[in-house]
Motif scaffolding. Structure first.
Motif, PDB file in Angstrom:
ATOM      1  N   ILE A  65       0.861  -1.180   0.000  1.00 32.50           N
ATOM      2  CA  ILE A  65       0.000   0.000   0.000  1.00 32.50           C
ATOM      3  C   ILE A  65       0.900   1.234   0.000  1.00 32.50           C
ATOM      4  O   ILE A  65       1.861   1.311   0.758  1.00 32.50           O
ATOM      5  CB  ILE A  65      -0.893   0.037   1.254  1.00 32.50           C
ATOM      6  N   LEU A  66       0.578   2.192  -0.856  1.00 31.00           N
ATOM      7  CA  LEU A  66       1.339   3.432  -0.956  1.00 31.00           C
ATOM      8  C   LEU A  66       0.356   4.575  -1.101  1.00 31.00           C
ATOM      9  O   LEU A  66      -0.742   4.395  -1.638  1.00 31.00           O
ATOM     10  CB  LEU A  66       2.220   3.367  -2.206  1.00 31.00           C
ATOM     11  N   ILE A  67       0.730   5.749  -0.625  1.00 32.30           N
ATOM     12  CA  ILE A  67      -0.136   6.900  -0.833  1.00 32.30           C
ATOM     13  C   ILE A  67       0.376   7.616  -2.074  1.00 32.30           C
ATOM     14  O   ILE A  67       1.471   8.145  -2.083  1.00 32.30           O
ATOM     15  CB  ILE A  67      -0.119   7.842   0.377  1.00 32.30           C
ATOM     16  N   LEU A  68      -0.428   7.566  -3.116  1.00 33.33           N
ATOM     17  CA  LEU A  68      -0.098   8.228  -4.369  1.00 33.33           C
ATOM     18  C   LEU A  68      -1.194   9.234  -4.674  1.00 33.33           C
ATOM     19  O   LEU A  68      -2.378   8.906  -4.606  1.00 33.33           O
ATOM     20  CB  LEU A  68      -0.006   7.223  -5.516  1.00 33.33           C
ATOM     21  N   GLU A  69      -0.816  10.449  -5.001  1.00 34.87           N
ATOM     22  CA  GLU A  69      -1.787  11.503  -5.300  1.00 34.87           C
ATOM     23  C   GLU A  69      -2.791  11.657  -4.170  1.00 34.87           C
ATOM     24  O   GLU A  69      -3.986  11.783  -4.400  1.00 34.87           O
ATOM     25  CB  GLU A  69      -2.488  11.218  -6.628  1.00 34.87           C
ATOM     26  N   SER A  70      -2.315  11.586  -2.963  1.00 34.67           N
ATOM     27  CA  SER A  70      -3.077  11.743  -1.717  1.00 34.67           C
ATOM     28  C   SER A  70      -4.104  10.634  -1.471  1.00 34.67           C
ATOM     29  O   SER A  70      -4.879  10.710  -0.547  1.00 34.67           O
ATOM     30  CB  SER A  70      -3.755  13.114  -1.637  1.00 34.67           C
ATOM     31  N   LEU A  71      -4.112   9.602  -2.308  1.00 33.53           N
ATOM     32  CA  LEU A  71      -4.990   8.453  -2.077  1.00 33.53           C
ATOM     33  C   LEU A  71      -4.147   7.203  -1.918  1.00 33.53           C
ATOM     34  O   LEU A  71      -3.151   7.032  -2.617  1.00 33.53           O
ATOM     35  CB  LEU A  71      -5.945   8.242  -3.256  1.00 33.53           C
ATOM     36  N   PRO A  72      -4.541   6.309  -1.008  1.00 37.73           N
ATOM     37  CA  PRO A  72      -3.786   5.053  -0.900  1.00 37.73           C
ATOM     38  C   PRO A  72      -4.034   4.184  -2.135  1.00 37.73           C
ATOM     39  O   PRO A  72      -5.154   4.088  -2.619  1.00 37.73           O
ATOM     40  CB  PRO A  72      -4.349   4.408   0.362  1.00 37.73           C
ATOM     41  N   ARG A  73      -2.969   3.607  -2.643  1.00 37.43           N
ATOM     42  CA  ARG A  73      -3.063   2.686  -3.785  1.00 37.43           C
ATOM     43  C   ARG A  73      -2.418   1.377  -3.382  1.00 37.43           C
ATOM     44  O   ARG A  73      -1.533   1.343  -2.545  1.00 37.43           O
ATOM     45  CB  ARG A  73      -2.323   3.247  -4.998  1.00 37.43           C
ATOM     46  N   LYS A  74      -2.866   0.302  -4.015  1.00 39.04           N
ATOM     47  CA  LYS A  74      -2.267  -1.004  -3.734  1.00 39.04           C
ATOM     48  C   LYS A  74      -1.663  -1.558  -5.012  1.00 39.04           C
ATOM     49  O   LYS A  74      -2.126  -1.273  -6.110  1.00 39.04           O
ATOM     50  CB  LYS A  74      -3.296  -1.970  -3.160  1.00 39.04           C
ATOM     51  N   CYS A  75      -0.633  -2.357  -4.828  1.00 36.97           N
ATOM     52  CA  CYS A  75       0.043  -2.981  -5.954  1.00 36.97           C
ATOM     53  C   CYS A  75      -0.702  -4.264  -6.313  1.00 36.97           C
ATOM     54  O   CYS A  75      -0.825  -5.169  -5.499  1.00 36.97           O
ATOM     55  CB  CYS A  75       1.491  -3.288  -5.591  1.00 36.97           C
ATOM     56  N   GLU A  76      -1.212  -4.311  -7.532  1.00 40.43           N
ATOM     57  CA  GLU A  76      -1.949  -5.471  -8.030  1.00 40.43           C
ATOM     58  C   GLU A  76      -1.276  -5.985  -9.290  1.00 40.43           C
ATOM     59  O   GLU A  76      -0.498  -5.284  -9.928  1.00 40.43           O
ATOM     60  CB  GLU A  76      -3.400  -5.085  -8.348  1.00 40.43           C
ATOM     61  N   LEU A  77      -1.596  -7.197  -9.667  1.00 42.66           N
ATOM     62  CA  LEU A  77      -1.041  -7.809 -10.865  1.00 42.66           C
ATOM     63  C   LEU A  77      -2.068  -7.725 -11.984  1.00 42.66           C
ATOM     64  O   LEU A  77      -3.194  -8.207 -11.842  1.00 42.66           O
ATOM     65  CB  LEU A  77      -0.672  -9.269 -10.579  1.00 42.66           C
ATOM     66  N   ALA A  78      -1.701  -7.100 -13.089  1.00 43.28           N
ATOM     67  CA  ALA A  78      -2.597  -6.989 -14.245  1.00 43.28           C
ATOM     68  C   ALA A  78      -2.592  -8.304 -15.024  1.00 43.28           C
ATOM     69  O   ALA A  78      -1.782  -9.193 -14.766  1.00 43.28           O
ATOM     70  CB  ALA A  78      -2.145  -5.835 -15.136  1.00 43.28           C
ATOM     71  N   SER A  79      -3.481  -8.415 -15.987  1.00 41.59           N
ATOM     72  CA  SER A  79      -3.583  -9.651 -16.759  1.00 41.59           C
ATOM     73  C   SER A  79      -2.326  -9.934 -17.571  1.00 41.59           C
ATOM     74  O   SER A  79      -2.032 -11.085 -17.886  1.00 41.59           O
ATOM     75  CB  SER A  79      -4.797  -9.596 -17.690  1.00 41.59           C
ATOM     76  N   ASP A  80      -1.548  -8.900 -17.903  1.00 40.86           N
ATOM     77  CA  ASP A  80      -0.303  -9.117 -18.637  1.00 40.86           C
ATOM     78  C   ASP A  80       0.891  -9.346 -17.712  1.00 40.86           C
ATOM     79  O   ASP A  80       2.031  -9.273 -18.133  1.00 40.86           O
ATOM     80  CB  ASP A  80      -0.021  -7.939 -19.577  1.00 40.86           C
ATOM     81  N   ARG A  81       0.607  -9.625 -16.426  1.00 39.04           N
ATOM     82  CA  ARG A  81       1.591  -9.914 -15.386  1.00 39.04           C
ATOM     83  C   ARG A  81       2.466  -8.722 -15.038  1.00 39.04           C
ATOM     84  O   ARG A  81       3.540  -8.874 -14.483  1.00 39.04           O
ATOM     85  CB  ARG A  81       2.463 -11.118 -15.763  1.00 39.04           C
ATOM     86  N   ASN A  82       2.034  -7.529 -15.361  1.00 40.11           N
ATOM     87  CA  ASN A  82       2.730  -6.321 -14.934  1.00 40.11           C
ATOM     88  C   ASN A  82       2.087  -5.823 -13.657  1.00 40.11           C
ATOM     89  O   ASN A  82       0.863  -5.873 -13.504  1.00 40.11           O
ATOM     90  CB  ASN A  82       2.642  -5.214 -15.993  1.00 40.11           C
ATOM     91  N   GLY A  83       2.885  -5.316 -12.753  1.00 42.95           N
ATOM     92  CA  GLY A  83       2.343  -4.734 -11.536  1.00 42.95           C
ATOM     93  C   GLY A  83       1.793  -3.345 -11.821  1.00 42.95           C
ATOM     94  O   GLY A  83       2.414  -2.550 -12.530  1.00 42.95           O
ATOM     95  N   ILE A  84       0.594  -3.066 -11.318  1.00 47.72           N
ATOM     96  CA  ILE A  84      -0.012  -1.745 -11.507  1.00 47.72           C
ATOM     97  C   ILE A  84      -0.543  -1.250 -10.170  1.00 47.72           C
ATOM     98  O   ILE A  84      -0.889  -2.039  -9.286  1.00 47.72           O
ATOM     99  CB  ILE A  84      -1.168  -1.774 -12.538  1.00 47.72           C
ATOM    100  N   TRP A  85      -0.582   0.088 -10.013  1.00 44.95           N
ATOM    101  CA  TRP A  85      -1.129   0.699  -8.800  1.00 44.95           C
ATOM    102  C   TRP A  85      -2.613   0.931  -9.016  1.00 44.95           C
ATOM    103  O   TRP A  85      -3.003   1.630  -9.937  1.00 44.95           O
ATOM    104  CB  TRP A  85      -0.423   2.023  -8.504  1.00 44.95           C
ATOM    105  N   GLU A  86      -3.447   0.321  -8.182  1.00 45.83           N
ATOM    106  CA  GLU A  86      -4.895   0.482  -8.279  1.00 45.83           C
ATOM    107  C   GLU A  86      -5.424   1.142  -7.022  1.00 45.83           C
ATOM    108  O   GLU A  86      -4.854   0.999  -5.945  1.00 45.83           O
ATOM    109  CB  GLU A  86      -5.574  -0.881  -8.442  1.00 45.83           C
ATOM    110  N   GLN A  87      -6.563   1.836  -7.171  1.00 45.52           N
ATOM    111  CA  GLN A  87      -7.200   2.421  -6.001  1.00 45.52           C
ATOM    112  C   GLN A  87      -7.792   1.307  -5.154  1.00 45.52           C
ATOM    113  O   GLN A  87      -8.207   0.268  -5.663  1.00 45.52           O
ATOM    114  CB  GLN A  87      -8.311   3.373  -6.417  1.00 45.52           C
ATOM    115  N   LEU A  88      -7.827   1.539  -3.857  1.00 43.85           N
ATOM    116  CA  LEU A  88      -8.433   0.573  -2.953  1.00 43.85           C
ATOM    117  C   LEU A  88      -9.947   0.597  -3.118  1.00 43.85           C
ATOM    118  O   LEU A  88     -10.527   1.649  -3.406  1.00 43.85           O
ATOM    119  CB  LEU A  88      -8.093   0.911  -1.496  1.00 43.85           C
ATOM    120  N   THR A  89     -10.572  -0.553  -2.941  1.00 39.83           N
ATOM    121  CA  THR A  89     -12.029  -0.585  -2.941  1.00 39.83           C
ATOM    122  C   THR A  89     -12.514   0.118  -1.676  1.00 39.83           C
ATOM    123  O   THR A  89     -11.739   0.398  -0.767  1.00 39.83           O
ATOM    124  CB  THR A  89     -12.545  -2.038  -2.956  1.00 39.83           C
TER     125      THR A  89
END
Length: 139
Positions: A65-89
């Motif tokens: 979990i990281l705070i990016l652009e003042s919102l917490p984001r989590k590191c998730e794995l995309a379908s192409d196996r690249n890590g991407i930062w997504e917003q938390l639900t």
């Protein structure tokens, strides 16, 4: 399965939220420098893809979990196996906020008596007395 995943995320949040609760400007604490030769990269590289996210030239594992652009984001794995930062639900965001509040309350409880700060020896003694009381209550 969903409850287990939320519990794991909550634990990750508890362990990673501490530095961000106090100072959200410090974004790269806990990351591993991408140029670190001592890190066992073979554990997180699969067929040429890094199984994690990179931010500010630092590597973060999946679920970080990281705070990016003042919102917490989590590191998730995309379908192409690249890590991407997504917003938390919304549920994860609530858990994250609760963990920050818990951490702040724990820090306040551990380092202060009322509004007066205590030193390390006093804090150690108080933790010991609390744990001894807890053990005595359970017996």
């Amino acid at each position: 399965m969903t409850l287990i995943r939320l519990a794991i995320i909550a634990l990750c949040m508890v362990f990673t939220a501490g530095p961000y609760a106090e100072e959200s400007a410090n974004l790269t604490d806990g990351g591993i420098s991408v140029s670190d030769k001592n890190f066992p990269w073979q554990l997180v590289v699969d067929r040429g893809k890094i199984l994690g996210c990179v931010y500010d030239n630092k590597f973060y594992s999946l679920g970080a979990i990281l705070i990016l652009e003042s919102l917490p984001r989590k590191c998730e794995l995309a379908s192409d196996r690249n890590g991407i930062w997504e917003q938390l639900t919304e549920a994860e965001l609530l858990l994250w906020q609760e963990s920050i509040e818990e951490q702040q309350a724990t820090k306040q409880e551990a380092n202060y008596i009322g509004n007066d700060p205590i030193n390390d020896e006093e804090a150690r003694l108080i933790r010991y007395l609390r744990s001894a009381k807890k053990r005595a209550d359970t017996q």
